[in-house]
Design a protein around this motif. Structure first.
Motif, PDB file in Angstrom:
ATOM      1  N   LEU A  45       0.856  -1.080   0.092  1.00 37.16           N
ATOM      2  CA  LEU A  45      -0.053   0.043  -0.249  1.00 37.16           C
ATOM      3  C   LEU A  45       0.805   1.274  -0.066  1.00 37.16           C
ATOM      4  O   LEU A  45       0.394   2.141  -0.498  1.00 37.16           O
ATOM      5  N   ASN A  46       2.006   1.065   0.485  1.00 38.75           N
ATOM      6  CA  ASN A  46       2.953   2.444   0.374  1.00 38.75           C
ATOM      7  C   ASN A  46       3.542   2.543  -1.010  1.00 38.75           C
ATOM      8  O   ASN A  46       3.957   3.556  -1.160  1.00 38.75           O
ATOM      9  N   ALA A  47       3.248   1.518  -1.756  1.00 43.03           N
ATOM     10  CA  ALA A  47       4.022   1.820  -3.136  1.00 43.03           C
ATOM     11  C   ALA A  47       2.876   1.700  -4.211  1.00 43.03           C
ATOM     12  O   ALA A  47       2.808   1.339  -5.248  1.00 43.03           O
ATOM     13  N   LEU A  48       1.535   2.515  -3.816  1.00 37.69           N
ATOM     14  CA  LEU A  48       0.353   2.281  -4.798  1.00 37.69           C
ATOM     15  C   LEU A  48       0.725   3.219  -5.787  1.00 37.69           C
ATOM     16  O   LEU A  48       1.205   4.340  -5.876  1.00 37.69           O
ATOM     17  N   PRO A  49       0.418   2.811  -7.068  1.00 41.46           N
ATOM     18  CA  PRO A  49       0.566   3.874  -8.519  1.00 41.46           C
ATOM     19  C   PRO A  49      -0.267   5.132  -8.111  1.00 41.46           C
ATOM     20  O   PRO A  49      -1.538   5.026  -7.432  1.00 41.46           O
ATOM     21  N   PRO A  50       0.046   6.193  -8.637  1.00 42.64           N
ATOM     22  CA  PRO A  50      -0.714   7.593  -8.353  1.00 42.64           C
ATOM     23  C   PRO A  50      -2.232   7.379  -8.755  1.00 42.64           C
ATOM     24  O   PRO A  50      -3.119   7.944  -8.005  1.00 42.64           O
ATOM     25  N   SER A  51      -2.335   6.543  -9.835  1.00 44.93           N
ATOM     26  CA  SER A  51      -3.787   6.494 -10.242  1.00 44.93           C
ATOM     27  C   SER A  51      -4.911   5.681  -9.174  1.00 44.93           C
ATOM     28  O   SER A  51      -6.076   6.152  -9.128  1.00 44.93           O
ATOM     29  N   LEU A  52      -4.170   5.094  -8.130  1.00 46.03           N
ATOM     30  CA  LEU A  52      -4.929   4.349  -7.199  1.00 46.03           C
ATOM     31  C   LEU A  52      -4.843   5.028  -5.999  1.00 46.03           C
ATOM     32  O   LEU A  52      -5.779   5.115  -5.014  1.00 46.03           O
ATOM     33  N   ALA A  53      -3.736   5.879  -5.861  1.00 45.64           N
ATOM     34  CA  ALA A  53      -3.585   6.623  -4.463  1.00 45.64           C
ATOM     35  C   ALA A  53      -4.282   7.815  -4.339  1.00 45.64           C
ATOM     36  O   ALA A  53      -4.495   8.292  -3.269  1.00 45.64           O
ATOM     37  N   ASP A 111      -7.514 -10.425  -9.276  1.00 50.86           N
ATOM     38  CA  ASP A 111      -6.161 -10.655  -8.836  1.00 50.86           C
ATOM     39  C   ASP A 111      -5.290 -10.547 -10.333  1.00 50.86           C
ATOM     40  O   ASP A 111      -4.230  -9.895 -10.285  1.00 50.86           O
ATOM     41  N   VAL A 112      -5.850 -10.595 -11.435  1.00 53.90           N
ATOM     42  CA  VAL A 112      -5.206 -10.393 -12.685  1.00 53.90           C
ATOM     43  C   VAL A 112      -5.100  -8.736 -12.783  1.00 53.90           C
ATOM     44  O   VAL A 112      -3.891  -8.083 -13.120  1.00 53.90           O
ATOM     45  N   TRP A 113      -6.127  -8.074 -12.408  1.00 53.56           N
ATOM     46  CA  TRP A 113      -6.181  -6.574 -12.419  1.00 53.56           C
ATOM     47  C   TRP A 113      -4.971  -5.971 -11.479  1.00 53.56           C
ATOM     48  O   TRP A 113      -4.194  -4.856 -11.849  1.00 53.56           O
ATOM     49  N   TRP A 114      -4.902  -6.657 -10.292  1.00 56.38           N
ATOM     50  CA  TRP A 114      -3.945  -6.222  -9.347  1.00 56.38           C
ATOM     51  C   TRP A 114      -2.578  -6.320  -9.903  1.00 56.38           C
ATOM     52  O   TRP A 114      -1.657  -5.281  -9.661  1.00 56.38           O
ATOM     53  N   GLN A 150      -0.581   0.015 -14.946  1.00 55.01           N
ATOM     54  CA  GLN A 150      -1.270   0.269 -16.269  1.00 55.01           C
ATOM     55  C   GLN A 150      -2.491   1.053 -16.123  1.00 55.01           C
ATOM     56  O   GLN A 150      -3.128   1.568 -17.002  1.00 55.01           O
ATOM     57  N   ASN A 151      -3.130   0.945 -14.786  1.00 57.92           N
ATOM     58  CA  ASN A 151      -4.510   1.813 -14.718  1.00 57.92           C
ATOM     59  C   ASN A 151      -5.665   1.053 -15.446  1.00 57.92           C
ATOM     60  O   ASN A 151      -6.376   1.806 -16.121  1.00 57.92           O
TER      61      ASN A 151
END
Ligand SMILES: Nc1ncnc2c1ncn2[C@@H]1O[C@H](COP(=O)(O)OP(=O)(O)OP(=O)(O)O)[C@@H](O)[C@H]1O
Length: 308
Positions: free
Chosen positions: A21-29, A102-105, A110-111
């Motif tokens: 969770l500390n390394a979330l891509p900006p699109s998710l964070a 799980d595939v999406w994660w 790539q959002n």
């Protein structure tokens, strides 16, 4: 206020959750508020509170245990408009598998876009207890596999559940008489296990790979008077999701309401969390479908494990 509340279990995935969770891509964070659990059961209360606070989306970040608790909180809140998301960072991610998440994660950087689907939910009731579930309920031997999986800290995923399965086979193999009513049809006889699936996998085993989340029915596997030899023989088929149809001791079917009665106290899990253990003396339980009761995020290209 943020639009999304992410409830996460810092203990999930053998402690990997916090790092992921500390390394979330900006699109998710962006637009996300993170709320950690502090103890078992806490996610139910956090999810209820997130709904009361007015979040449009509530995400369970963890394994199936966290999914189970957050889903219960959202369903208890009575808000039907909330979208339920799943970030699979646990050691068992059965629900996420069926949703394609799980595939999406794995490709979250790539959002890829997610859709919302209204899915069925299950409700388990027994004297003095009521619980919702989204993935599966396991009764009998499967409950004992869950007990054994909790004792093993050095494995995760399918190897963990295969190991727990083998330990349960040695320690807890029993086929006491059980009465099961599948809608209007009642059966009494020796029963090793009953798996009731809303989604497709239980404990990493794709037991009912054609189960639909939106058909208003559960897909079940009723293991009757099997022997240990049968179990060993059918373990590879369980792992591959290819259980035989029409086996006299292994019934596969669909039902929307299932009632179970047994003289010997029951061991039951819902989404891998215990509803009751034998020491509690629960002898009867009812499981019913609540059709299209929860809005969930899905990744369409891999929905139903990408198989249907
Ligand atoms: N802060 C916490 N500390 C300890 N346990 C917690 C905490 N928050 C939740 N739990 C419990 O941890 C258990 C496992 O959670 P979860 O399923 O999310 O993770 P997991 O790594 O996939 O575990 P499992 O091996 O059970 O699948 C649940 O029973 C949950 O109630």
């Amino acid at each position: 206020m943020h639009a999304t509340c992410v409830i996460y279990n810092p203990a999930a995935g053998r402690g990997r959750a916090e790092r992921l969770l500390n390394a979330l891509p900006p699109s998710l964070a962006s637009g996300v508020e993170l709320r950690p659990t502090t103890t078992e059961g806490h996610a139910v209360e956090l999810a209820r509170r997130a709904c009361d606070d007015g979040f449009a989306k509530v995400v369970a970040a963890g394994g199936d245990g966290t999914v189970h608790e957050v889903a219960n909180g959202v369903l208890q809140s009575g808000r039907r408009d909330v979208v339920f998301g799943t970030w699979p960072i646990g050691s068992a991610n059965d629900f996420a598998f069926t949703l394609g998440l799980d595939v999406w994660w794995k490709i979250r950087e790539q959002n890829p876009p997610l859709d919302v689907l209204e899915i069925d939910v299950g409700r388990v009731t027994a004297p003095g207890r009521e619980r919702f579930f989204v993935d599966s309920v396991g009764i009998g031997f499967n409950g004992m596999v869950t007990i054994e999986s909790r004792k093993t800290k050095w494995l995760a995923g399918l190897p963990l559940y295969a190991w727990a399965f083998l330990k349960a086979m040695v320690r807890h193999f029993a086929t006491p008489p059980m009465t099961v009513r599948f809608d209007g049809h009642e059966i009494t006889g020796p029963t090793l296990a009953l798996s009731i699936l809303n989604a497709q996998r239980e404990g990493n085993f794709p037991l009912r790979p054609n189960a639909s989340l939106t058909d208003g029915q559960f897909d079940y596997m009723h293991a009757k008077g099997l022997t240990r030899l049968h179990l060993v023989r059918y373990l590879p088929a369980m792992v591959r999701g290819k259980l035989p149809e029409g086996h006299p001791r292994l019934a596969l079917g669909r039902a929307s309401r299932i009632e179970v009665q047994r003289e010997a106290p029951l061991c039951v899990h819902a989404d891998g969390e215990f509803v009751c253990v034998p020491e509690e003396g629960v002898k009867g339980i009812t499981i019913e479908v609540l059709p299209q009761r929860l809005k969930v995020e899905v990744y369409r290209p891999a929905l139903y494990g990408g198989l249907q």
